[in-house]
Design an enzyme around this catalytic site. Structure first.
Site, PDB file in Angstrom:
ATOM      1  N   CYS A   1       0.852  -1.178   0.000  1.00  0.00           N
ATOM      2  CA  CYS A   1       0.000   0.000   0.000  1.00  0.00           C
ATOM      3  C   CYS A   1       0.890   1.231   0.000  1.00  0.00           C
ATOM      4  O   CYS A   1       2.037   1.174   0.419  1.00  0.00           O
ATOM      5  CB  CYS A   1      -0.963   0.018   1.181  1.00  0.00           C
ATOM      6  SG  CYS A   1      -0.215  -0.213   2.784  1.00  0.00           S
TER       7      CYS A   1
ATOM      8  N   GLU B   1      -7.221   8.660   5.104  1.00  0.00           N
ATOM      9  CA  GLU B   1      -7.056   8.335   3.694  1.00  0.00           C
ATOM     10  C   GLU B   1      -8.357   7.972   3.005  1.00  0.00           C
ATOM     11  O   GLU B   1      -9.244   7.358   3.602  1.00  0.00           O
ATOM     12  CB  GLU B   1      -6.057   7.178   3.542  1.00  0.00           C
ATOM     13  CG  GLU B   1      -4.693   7.540   4.064  1.00  0.00           C
ATOM     14  CD  GLU B   1      -3.632   6.492   3.836  1.00  0.00           C
ATOM     15  OE1 GLU B   1      -2.460   6.869   3.797  1.00  0.00           O
ATOM     16  OE2 GLU B   1      -3.964   5.297   3.713  1.00  0.00           O
TER      17      GLU B   1
END
Length: 175
Positions: free
Chosen positions: A66, A113
């Protein structure tokens, strides 16, 4: 070396600016990110253990990779770039869904996020980058679910959130 920048976004994933990555995590500003899950033919997920020298969440287990998109980069391009950088291989990726989460770290930083979750398939061993990854393993989705309940301290804070979303997505869509 210039610090990496993240793409600041609103709740509709529309870009509203750029900010240095560390500053965005210090200020808990909403920014674009992605999470890649690589599965094999046995429906196992490739997990990575973060390198011991990472500035947050060292040695914790998390999804395959990620990171953050760069300006002008599509979600898929970013996922493929980071998969190659961290795990040393390339494969086709498909974006499944996105969602917003906020998760504080114990070092004072916060992930806030809009995370684009992607899936890909691969059956070989990765060629891990020691600067990013300490170790890796395959685990079934059910094994991960059970192990996270028994050993939550061994997983990154964001993976616990993202995995729950991923698990429910798989249940709903029968991938």
């Amino acid at each position: 070396m210039k610090e990496e920048q993240v793409i600041l976004v609103n709740h509709n994933d529309e870009p509203i600016g750029l900010m240095n990555k560390l500053e965005a995590h210090e200020k808990a500003v909403l920014h674009r990110a992605f999470s890649v899950f690589i599965l094999n033919d046995k429906n196992e997920v490739m997990l990575q253990q973060r390198a011991h020298h990472k500035y947050h969440s060292p040695l914790l287990w998390t999804n395959t990779c990620c990171s953050h998109q760069r300006a002008g980069e599509t979600n898929i391009e970013a996922g493929k770039r980071r998969l190659e950088e961290e795990m040393g291989f390339s494969t086709e990726l498909k974006e499944l869904f996105h969602f917003i989460y906020k998760a504080p770290f114990d070092n004072g930083l916060t992930e806030h996020e809009l995370d684009h979750v992607m899936i890909g398939y691969y059956n070989n061993d990765p060629n891990i980058n020691d600067d990013e990854v300490e170790s890796w393993k395959w685990m079934s989705i059910e094994e991960i679910k059970i192990d996270m309940l028994q050993n939550p301290e061994q997983y990154t804070v964001w993976f616990k959130i993202i995995f729950d979303e991923f698990y429910h997505y798989l249940e709903d869509h029968k991938l």
